[in-house]
Design a protein around this motif. Structure first.
Motif, short mmCIF file in Angstrom:
data_model
loop_
_atom_site.label_atom_id
_atom_site.label_comp_id
_atom_site.label_asym_id
_atom_site.label_seq_id
_atom_site.Cartn_x
_atom_site.Cartn_y
_atom_site.Cartn_z
N PHE A 192 0.83 -1.22 0.00
CA PHE A 192 0.00 0.00 0.00
C PHE A 192 0.85 1.26 0.00
CE2 PHE A 192 -3.09 3.10 1.20
CZ PHE A 192 -4.23 2.66 0.55
N ILE A 193 1.93 1.29 0.78
CA ILE A 193 2.83 2.44 0.75
C ILE A 193 3.41 2.60 -0.66
CG2 ILE A 193 5.00 3.39 1.62
CD1 ILE A 193 2.77 3.61 3.61
N GLY A 194 3.69 1.49 -1.32
CA GLY A 194 4.22 1.55 -2.68
C GLY A 194 3.26 2.22 -3.64
N ILE A 195 1.97 1.85 -3.59
CA ILE A 195 1.00 2.46 -4.50
C ILE A 195 0.77 3.92 -4.14
CG2 ILE A 195 -1.16 1.92 -3.30
CD1 ILE A 195 -0.49 1.61 -7.06
N ALA A 196 0.85 4.26 -2.85
CA ALA A 196 0.69 5.66 -2.44
C ALA A 196 1.82 6.52 -2.98
CB ALA A 196 0.63 5.76 -0.92
N MET A 197 3.01 5.94 -3.11
CA MET A 197 4.14 6.67 -3.68
C MET A 197 4.04 6.79 -5.20
SD MET A 197 6.29 7.54 -1.19
CE MET A 197 4.88 7.85 -0.14
N SER A 198 3.27 5.92 -5.84
CA SER A 198 3.29 5.80 -7.31
C SER A 198 2.20 6.60 -8.01
CB SER A 198 3.13 4.32 -7.70
OG SER A 198 4.10 3.54 -7.07
N ILE A 199 1.19 7.06 -7.28
CA ILE A 199 0.02 7.65 -7.93
C ILE A 199 0.35 9.02 -8.51
CG2 ILE A 199 -0.97 8.97 -6.01
CD1 ILE A 199 -2.92 6.48 -8.18
N THR A 200 -0.28 9.37 -9.62
CA THR A 200 -0.21 10.70 -10.23
C THR A 200 -1.64 11.18 -10.45
OG1 THR A 200 1.91 10.39 -11.33
CG2 THR A 200 0.45 12.04 -12.27
N ALA A 201 -1.91 12.43 -10.11
CA ALA A 201 -3.27 12.97 -10.24
C ALA A 201 -3.48 13.47 -11.66
CB ALA A 201 -3.50 14.08 -9.23
N PHE A 202 -4.02 12.61 -12.51
CA PHE A 202 -4.24 13.00 -13.91
C PHE A 202 -5.12 14.24 -14.05
CE2 PHE A 202 -6.86 12.77 -17.74
CZ PHE A 202 -5.89 12.77 -18.71
N PRO A 203 -6.26 14.36 -13.32
CA PRO A 203 -7.10 15.56 -13.50
C PRO A 203 -6.38 16.85 -13.14
CG PRO A 203 -8.30 13.83 -12.35
CD PRO A 203 -6.88 13.41 -12.38
N VAL A 204 -5.62 16.85 -12.03
CA VAL A 204 -4.90 18.06 -11.63
C VAL A 204 -3.79 18.36 -12.63
CG1 VAL A 204 -3.54 19.15 -9.80
CG2 VAL A 204 -5.45 17.65 -9.21
N LEU A 205 -3.09 17.32 -13.09
CA LEU A 205 -2.04 17.50 -14.09
C LEU A 205 -2.61 18.10 -15.37
CD1 LEU A 205 0.87 17.02 -15.06
CD2 LEU A 205 0.18 14.72 -15.73
#
Length: 717
Positions: A192-205
């Motif tokens: 879970f920590i791994g996925i939390a580090m990996s996410i990118t916010a496509f809508p904000v980007l």
């Protein structure tokens, strides 16, 4: 008619009397017991009644929504003025309304407004908002942008997940012993920590690239494509992790993942073709009825329900439902318009505040905890930055674009909060780690803008500069006249181009249009751009005139226009008049801001409906209006130009001699405004416009369309 009103009055009077008589007779029916009950149940005191109304659950819920909406929009607007995405301000609003600030400063009011027994309703409504939001995120993903450089995009997107994911596992190894909740396995915590580090916010980007005008550049397209693939992969991995955590044994997890794969195939190969038929038939506001909308919502809710039952969370089903909506831009635009405003403006702020109520920054009360928070932010930034920038450089991007891509992919925003709340609900994250991760999401989103600004400054200061353009001999140099037409309403752009064409001041022509709202989707921006430039491009085709267009969505349109005009070294900018909300000044508000901030000359058109400009009158007041003669020299020395006359308050100077000889220069000390009616266009200076403040009402009554010219400064090299 009079008899009708008399009859109406008599009928009303008889009805009132009848009602009064029935009430009087009804009192006879009262029994003594009823009378005693009425006396004992006398109405409560007025203030007691008010207090009961305020503390009613519905009143509390409405007060919560009103408070959340007001604070979220206020902070979103303030943060937007700082050049940050408004979602950052809304996240901050959620934290401030939680125990971190409001609960600390006013605990009694906080416990009244957000009482524990009222949070269940808030959570359910916020979850509905997330379901709708993830549906729109899925619809906004356009994987067709992969066609240009699919291999590079896949390479970068996969690296931007694998590198921070491995970094997250290493971070979990460091944190597990001291910060993992009791009973949580290291496997679940690390994954879970791994996925939390990996996410990118496509809508904000997507909104950041729009605001900065990057969405149509190679860098912006690469970032959007990589973020789209990143989101799809991240949510698939998250679904697998949730299945593993919820089901426990390996065979149960494999069964859940197998069911998930079957469900995805069902949605892609059965539901999607059926929706494509619907989209081909109902693709516009006119043809799309409520039955079609009901079908779309049914697909959305059923998809969310099925993934929740399977065990991989309802949000994944909502995301998948958005992805399978057919790639019909008009169809998607109609659906997004019907959902997005309600979701983004009302429901998502509820989620931010619910997250803020869970975020207890006060728990980070030791230097060690803050050091751990800094370590989490460091791992998050380096993992995404290295995982995106280095692969981009390897794939052939220059260092500036590679580093900028790393900064863009670091944007986490709302998507990170969604993942963190899932982890908190599953019991994987402790309250301390949850607070640290929320601060990480906020910090990484906030730093994207400053990082891009810093890279741009560094490139301008020390970076690569292209070879200088060879300077032509002075006699062969030709500096084209550069015209900028800036407009808000699409029709106004065509009118300004028509004016420029009839006055022969076209030259190298540029058209500038902004959408005054950066919080729009990519598909919406494309539609607004097309609709905004359609009238002016259609007219340009009739004139056989090449025209360059510039478009952006921005929350600070006046400043963007000033920056664009000053960067472009234009000779003249044409704009329409603009009256502020509380003023009748045609050159106030935004126009006044342009006068003060733009270097080039500015022409403000007060359009009163000209069609063909045949006769033009120019008012020359004194030597400060000398810049008007430049326009005369450029426009009226050509063939097939309108007839013109200069009405002067001052004796003609040497510069005016050619116009005096032709009889076009008339000296007149008394201004007869009634004579203006015979002209098609009146040209005057801003200097003269300010002098006749008290006579403007009379001027507007008699004058045709007016062009007010402000000299500005010479274009900068």
């Amino acid at each position: 008619m009079k008899k009708t009103w008399v009859l109406y009055g008599i009928v009303i009077a008889l009805l009132v009397l009848l009602g009064w008589w029935v009430l009087q007779q009804g009192q006879v029916l009262e029994t003594p017991n009823n009378s005693v009950t009425l006396v004992q149940d006398a109405p409560m005191h007025f203030w007691d009644s008010i207090l009961e109304g305020i503390t009613h659950p519905l009143s509390i819920f409405l007060l919560q929504i009103l408070t959340i909406l007001s604070i979220a929009r206020l902070l979103g607007w303030l943060i937007g003025k700082m050049g940050q995405p408004s979602v950052v301000g809304e996240i901050v609003a959620g934290i401030l309304l939680g125990p971190s600030l409001l609960g600390w400063l006013a605990p009694d009011f906080s416990s009244f407004l957000f009482a524990p027994n009222s949070l269940g309703n808030l959570q359910l409504i916020s979850q509905l908002g997330l379901v709708l939001f993830m549906f729109t995120v899925g619809m906004e993903l356009d994987l067709r942008i992969l066609r240009k450089s699919a291999l590079d995009v896949i390479f970068i997107s996969q690296s931007s997940i694998i590198v921070p994911y491995v970094g997250g596992i290493v971070l979990a190894w460091i944190l597990y012993q001291n910060y993992a909740p009791a009973g949580v396995s290291f496997l679940a915590f690390a994954l879970f920590i791994g996925i939390a580090m990996s996410i990118t916010a496509f809508p904000v980007l997507a909104r950041i690239t729009q605001e900065r005008g990057l969405n149509k550049t190679p860098l912006g397209s690469l970032a959007l494509a990589a973020a789209a693939i990143n989101d799809v992969l991240a949510w698939c991995i998250l679904a697998a992790i949730i299945a593993l955590v919820r089901t426990g044994p390996a065979h149960s997890a494999l069964l859940t993942i197998g069911l998930s794969v079957l469900y995805v195939l069902f949605m892609l190969y059965i539901v999607r073709p059926l929706l494509a038929r619907v989209a081909n038939r109902f693709f516009s506001y006119e043809t799309m009825n409520r039955t079609v909308i009901a079908v779309i919502f049914a697909v959305l809710l059923l998809s969310a329900l099925m993934t929740e039952i399977i065990g991989i969370h309802a949000l994944f089903g909502a995301f998948l439902a958005g992805v399978i909506i057919p790639q019909n831009e008009a169809f998607r635009h109609v659906i997004i318009n019907k959902i997005e405003d309600l979701t983004v403006v009302l429901l998502l702020p509820l989620f931010f505040v619910f997250t803020g109520l869970r975020t207890q920054i006060g728990l980070l009360n030791t230097p060690e905890l803050w050091q751990t928070c800094g370590l989490i932010i460091l791992f998050a930034v380096l993992g995404k930055f290295i995982g995106s920038a280095i692969p981009a450089r390897i794939s052939g991007q220059n260092w500036h674009d590679s580093l900028a891509l790393g900064a863009l992919m670091n944007t986490r925003g709302l998507m990170e909060l969604i993942v963190l709340n899932i982890g908190f609900d599953l019991g994987i994250l402790s309250p301390e780690v949850f607070a640290m991760m929320v601060l990480m999401a906020l910090a990484t989103t906030f730093m994207t803008g400053p990082a891009l600004n810093g890279l741009h400054w560094f490139q301008q200061k020390f970076g690569y500069k292209p070879d200088a353009i060879p300077v032509l001999p002075e006699e062969t140099q030709q500096t084209p006249f550069r015209l900028l037409i800036s407009f808000g309403q699409p029709r106004a752009g065509a009118r300004l181009l028509q004016l420029a064409q009839q006055l022969h001041i076209l030259g190298e022509t540029h058209a500038l249009h902004f959408t005054p709202n950066a919080d729009i989707s990519i598909s919406e921006a494309e539609i607004f751009e097309k609709e905004g430039f359609e009238p002016i491009l259609g007219l340009a085709d009739r004139y056989h005139l090449p025209i360059q267009t510039h478009y952006k969505a921005s929350n600070n349109v006046p400043q963007e226009i000033i920056q664009h005009a000053n960067r472009g070294a234009y000779n003249l900018m044409l704009i329409g008049s603009s009256r502020p909300l509380f003023s009748s000044d045609e050159t106030g508000g935004m126009v006044q801001t342009f006068f003060e901030g733009i270097d080039c000359a500015i022409g403000v058109l007060i359009d009163k409906g000209f069609s063909q400009i045949k006769k033009v009158l120019m008012v020359y007041y004194d030597e400060q209006d000398a810049h008007l003669l430049k326009l005369l020299h450029q426009c009226f020395e050509r063939e097939h130009m309108p007839q013109f006359k200069v009405l002067s308050y001052a004796e003609p100077t040497e510069v005016a001699a050619p116009y005096v000889e032709k009889g076009n220069w008339v000296v007149q000390t008394n201004l007869e405004m009634s004579s203006f009616r015979e002209y098609d266009l009146l040209i005057l200076s801003r200097n003269f416009w300010e002098i006749i403040k008290l006579q403007r009402y009379e001027l507007m009554a008699y004058a045709p369309s007016i062009l007010i010219l402000h000299p500005g400064n010479e274009p900068k090299d």
